[in-house]
Write a protein that holds these residues in place. Sequence first.
Motif, mmCIF file in Angstrom:
data_model
loop_
_atom_site.group_PDB
_atom_site.id
_atom_site.type_symbol
_atom_site.label_atom_id
_atom_site.label_comp_id
_atom_site.label_asym_id
_atom_site.label_seq_id
_atom_site.Cartn_x
_atom_site.Cartn_y
_atom_site.Cartn_z
ATOM 1 N N MET A 178 -12.144 12.845 -21.477
ATOM 2 C CA MET A 178 -11.730 13.704 -22.591
ATOM 3 C C MET A 178 -12.050 13.026 -23.926
ATOM 4 O O MET A 178 -11.763 11.845 -24.095
ATOM 5 C CB MET A 178 -10.231 13.997 -22.503
ATOM 6 N N ILE A 179 -12.655 13.781 -24.849
ATOM 7 C CA ILE A 179 -12.999 13.249 -26.168
ATOM 8 C C ILE A 179 -11.956 13.715 -27.186
ATOM 9 O O ILE A 179 -11.795 14.910 -27.412
ATOM 10 C CB ILE A 179 -14.399 13.727 -26.612
ATOM 11 N N ASP A 188 -14.044 23.922 -25.289
ATOM 12 C CA ASP A 188 -14.776 23.030 -24.392
ATOM 13 C C ASP A 188 -13.787 22.159 -23.619
ATOM 14 O O ASP A 188 -12.907 21.532 -24.204
ATOM 15 C CB ASP A 188 -15.746 22.154 -25.192
ATOM 16 N N GLN A 189 -13.943 22.096 -22.311
ATOM 17 C CA GLN A 189 -12.992 21.378 -21.465
ATOM 18 C C GLN A 189 -13.053 19.863 -21.632
ATOM 19 O O GLN A 189 -12.130 19.154 -21.234
ATOM 20 C CB GLN A 189 -13.247 21.743 -19.998
ATOM 21 N N GLU A 190 -14.141 19.356 -22.211
ATOM 22 C CA GLU A 190 -14.284 17.910 -22.388
ATOM 23 C C GLU A 190 -13.751 17.434 -23.735
ATOM 24 O O GLU A 190 -13.768 16.247 -24.028
ATOM 25 C CB GLU A 190 -15.757 17.509 -22.264
ATOM 26 N N ILE A 191 -13.309 18.374 -24.577
ATOM 27 C CA ILE A 191 -12.874 18.043 -25.933
ATOM 28 C C ILE A 191 -11.410 18.411 -26.153
ATOM 29 O O ILE A 191 -10.967 19.482 -25.747
ATOM 30 C CB ILE A 191 -13.760 18.769 -26.975
ATOM 31 N N LYS A 192 -10.688 17.494 -26.809
ATOM 32 C CA LYS A 192 -9.297 17.752 -27.173
ATOM 33 C C LYS A 192 -9.123 17.483 -28.671
ATOM 34 O O LYS A 192 -9.352 16.360 -29.130
ATOM 35 C CB LYS A 192 -8.354 16.855 -26.371
ATOM 36 N N LYS A 239 -20.666 15.213 -28.423
ATOM 37 C CA LYS A 239 -20.903 14.491 -27.169
ATOM 38 C C LYS A 239 -22.014 13.453 -27.324
ATOM 39 O O LYS A 239 -21.936 12.356 -26.756
ATOM 40 C CB LYS A 239 -21.240 15.492 -26.059
#
Length: 211
Positions: free
Chosen positions: A1-2, A24-28, A116
């Motif tokens: 997670m970013i 986006d699921q990779e970003i918080k 990313k």
Amino acid sequence: MINILIVDDDQIIRESMKIILSMDQEIKVVGTCCHGDEAYDFCRENPVDVILMDIRMPICDGVLGTKKIKETFKDIKIIILTTFDDDRYIVAALQNGASGYLLKNISPDKVIEAIKIVHGGNMLIHPEVAPKVTGLLIKTPEVDYSKYYINEGEVQIIKHIAEGYSNKDIAEKVFLSEGTVKNKVTDILSKLNLRDRTQIAIFHLKGGKMD
């Protein structure tokens, strides 16, 4: 997670960017701030991986905000998010440690992609302005300020201006009052026949050239 921090003085931009990035699921998105000093304080208390930073903000702009944050939090990546007309300001931000430069009209998917890329340790500059920025960042010979009758103390002020510091910050560094620094900046502008602080920064960064 970013973990992302959004820094912009425009509330609409902050909230809309938060919604876009949260898809986006990779970003918080861990927070939003109005200026550089607020962002610095946020980073002291919260884990942040990447910052989206505007340039023109009150109290502490993106140039000085980038410098302050990178001096303390070297692992945090900063992407400058600005307008096309601000490309001349970006030089100092990049030299202060920013890893990216995006235009505000970029598509949401490109912003996510840029986050990313920068988080992975790479640098990213918008293709429309990359040639200009690259040209400004090319190392040039030191300016011979003596021919402009500028003394060493004034040279130090010029260098601090090019690094993005305000008169208040410069005053603390050179042990002078803020009013004295302001007067010296006025003298420097007169000696170099320049219009404003930005022109001083560009003049210095480009080795004494304004074209």
